[in-house]
Write a protein that holds these residues in place. Structure first.
Motif, PDB file in Angstrom:
ATOM      1  N   ASP A 115      -2.728   2.737   3.356  1.00 14.17           N
ATOM      2  CA  ASP A 115      -1.658   1.739   3.218  1.00 14.17           C
ATOM      3  C   ASP A 115      -1.323   1.455   1.757  1.00 14.17           C
ATOM      4  O   ASP A 115      -0.764   0.398   1.436  1.00 14.17           O
ATOM      5  N   ASN A 116      -1.662   2.398   0.861  1.00 13.03           N
ATOM      6  CA  ASN A 116      -1.416   2.262  -0.582  1.00 13.03           C
ATOM      7  C   ASN A 116      -2.107   1.040  -1.189  1.00 13.03           C
ATOM      8  O   ASN A 116      -1.678   0.528  -2.223  1.00 13.03           O
ATOM      9  N   LYS A 117      -3.209   0.608  -0.573  1.00 16.06           N
ATOM     10  CA  LYS A 117      -3.937  -0.559  -1.068  1.00 16.06           C
ATOM     11  C   LYS A 117      -5.414  -0.239  -1.216  1.00 16.06           C
ATOM     12  O   LYS A 117      -5.970   0.568  -0.463  1.00 16.06           O
ATOM     13  N   THR A 118      -6.046  -0.902  -2.186  1.00 13.37           N
ATOM     14  CA  THR A 118      -7.484  -0.767  -2.353  1.00 13.37           C
ATOM     15  C   THR A 118      -8.069  -2.076  -2.861  1.00 13.37           C
ATOM     16  O   THR A 118      -7.383  -2.850  -3.550  1.00 13.37           O
ATOM     17  N   TYR A 119      -9.315  -2.305  -2.529  1.00 14.24           N
ATOM     18  CA  TYR A 119      -9.998  -3.562  -2.866  1.00 14.24           C
ATOM     19  C   TYR A 119     -10.957  -3.295  -4.015  1.00 14.24           C
ATOM     20  O   TYR A 119     -11.925  -2.550  -3.879  1.00 14.24           O
ATOM     21  N   ILE A 120     -10.661  -3.878  -5.198  1.00 14.74           N
ATOM     22  CA  ILE A 120     -11.491  -3.687  -6.391  1.00 14.74           C
ATOM     23  C   ILE A 120     -11.811  -5.055  -6.989  1.00 14.74           C
ATOM     24  O   ILE A 120     -10.903  -5.870  -7.206  1.00 14.74           O
TER      25      ILE A 120
ATOM     26  N   ALA B 237      -8.530  11.692  -1.354  1.00 15.66           N
ATOM     27  CA  ALA B 237      -7.780  10.645  -0.655  1.00 15.66           C
ATOM     28  C   ALA B 237      -8.711   9.822   0.232  1.00 15.66           C
ATOM     29  O   ALA B 237      -9.827  10.244   0.560  1.00 15.66           O
ATOM     30  N   ASP B 238      -8.265   8.649   0.625  1.00 12.56           N
ATOM     31  CA  ASP B 238      -9.033   7.832   1.565  1.00 12.56           C
ATOM     32  C   ASP B 238      -9.221   8.570   2.889  1.00 12.56           C
ATOM     33  O   ASP B 238      -8.426   9.441   3.256  1.00 12.56           O
ATOM     34  N   SER B 239     -10.254   8.182   3.604  1.00  7.03           N
ATOM     35  CA  SER B 239     -10.471   8.738   4.930  1.00  7.03           C
ATOM     36  C   SER B 239      -9.586   8.011   5.942  1.00  7.03           C
ATOM     37  O   SER B 239      -9.064   6.928   5.661  1.00  7.03           O
TER      38      SER B 239
ATOM     39  N   PHE C 245      -7.204  -7.240  -3.994  1.00 10.40           N
ATOM     40  CA  PHE C 245      -6.443  -6.090  -3.519  1.00 10.40           C
ATOM     41  C   PHE C 245      -5.452  -5.630  -4.593  1.00 10.40           C
ATOM     42  O   PHE C 245      -4.792  -6.439  -5.244  1.00 10.40           O
ATOM     43  N   TYR C 246      -5.352  -4.303  -4.758  1.00  6.38           N
ATOM     44  CA  TYR C 246      -4.395  -3.704  -5.684  1.00  6.38           C
ATOM     45  C   TYR C 246      -3.558  -2.681  -4.918  1.00  6.38           C
ATOM     46  O   TYR C 246      -4.054  -1.986  -4.033  1.00  6.38           O
ATOM     47  N   ASN C 247      -2.291  -2.576  -5.292  1.00  2.48           N
ATOM     48  CA  ASN C 247      -1.380  -1.585  -4.717  1.00  2.48           C
ATOM     49  C   ASN C 247      -1.238  -0.417  -5.693  1.00  2.48           C
ATOM     50  O   ASN C 247      -1.006  -0.630  -6.886  1.00  2.48           O
TER      51      ASN C 247
END
Length: 288
Positions: free
Chosen positions: A57-62, A253-255, A66-68
């Motif tokens: 979903d073009n998002k990641t938690y760092i 890429a993400d799974s 959350f960052y896009n």
């Protein structure tokens, strides 16, 4: 464009994305790198940082936020500065800023260096953690090489180490991982790109060869964990674009089942404060 030249090659690169945009072989009188025609793909050889592939979903938690981030990260669309340039090499630098921290919270320095040596181009990457905490990142290459004939006349030769695994995609995300036996060569045809890129582990180098030519391209990326092989596939005509990308990666890429936590990504890299990451891959224009 910034130009490096010797008696064998002309290479061009640009500040935008520190992207390699041209490789010309004087001996062969041939353009090696894709010209960026937007009919098929508007890039040539982008730098993938700080992600490779797509986030779920073009998002990641760092770092509790959350960052896009769009596919392959932001470095390929940012302006680098030139910090060194002579007759045989050029070095670009990207430093973290308020702009990058809206997408990725770490303080970093990214150096991209191109060097021509005879009929080869070395690409060096240096990633420096300028933060006070551990930094996580991915980095990858995406060079596109011209195909001058029917794709079916081309094949790949592999030099591998240990057990090679094939990572399959489901849409833009990785799904299954299976061992591959006797991966010595692979005949190219459009249908194999129907589900996007082919991804393998434990490959050290690939030769891109044609049945109708004695010259070929060697991409050497010893000790890289992954390589992607890709060209756009057109289902209606069962055809592809007139280039093939051979992409050495330190990241994936993400799974399909990603929890979106950045530090849990497969093949993620970690640097302690003030620690640096160094890597090199080489493109060589060869003749049998």
């Amino acid at each position: 464009m910034n130009i490096l030249e010797n008696d064998k090659l002309i290479i061009e690169s640009k500040n935008s994305g520190a992207e390699l945009t041209r490789i010309y072989s004087k001996d062969l009188k041939k353009e090696i790198l894709w010209n960026g025609d937007s009919t098929h793909w508007s890039r040539h050889s982008p730098i993938l940082f700080p992600i490779v592939g797509r986030l779920k979903d073009n998002k990641t938690y760092i770092e509790d936020k959350f960052y896009n981030m769009s596919q392959h990260g932001f470095a390929r669309d940012m302006d680098f500065e030139i910090i060194y340039n002579d007759n045989t090499s050029i070095t670009y630098r990207l430093i973290s800023s308020d702009e990058t921290k809206k997408l990725y919270p770490y303080s970093f320095e990214l150096l991209i260096k191109y060097t021509i040596i005879n009929n080869s181009i070395n690409t060096n990457w240096i990633v420096l953690n300028k933060d006070t905490k551990d930094m996580y990142f991915s980095i990858g290459a995406h060079p596109a090489f011209n195909i001058y004939d029917d794709l079916c006349n081309y094949y790949l030769e592999f030099k591998s180490r240990d057990i090679v695994k094939r990572i399959s995609l489901e849409g833009p995300y990785f799904n299954s991982v299976k061992e591959v036996y006797n991966l010595n060569n692979l005949r190219l045809e459009p249908k194999i790109f129907e589900k996007d890129a082919l991804i393998y582990t434990n490959i050290d180098s690939i030769n891109l060869k044609s049945n109708k030519s004695k010259d070929y391209i060697n991409i050497n990326f010893k000790d890289f964990p992954l390589v992607g092989i890709w060209t756009p596939y057109y289902k209606d005509t069962n055809s592809t674009a007139p280039f093939v990308c051979i992409e050495p990666w330190f990241g994936l890429a993400d799974s399909v089942n990603s929890d979106k936590i950045y530090t849990n990504k497969a093949y993620i890299n970690k640097l302690k404060p003030l620690e640096s990451f160094n890597s090199l891959y080489t493109i060589t224009i060869e003749k049998e």
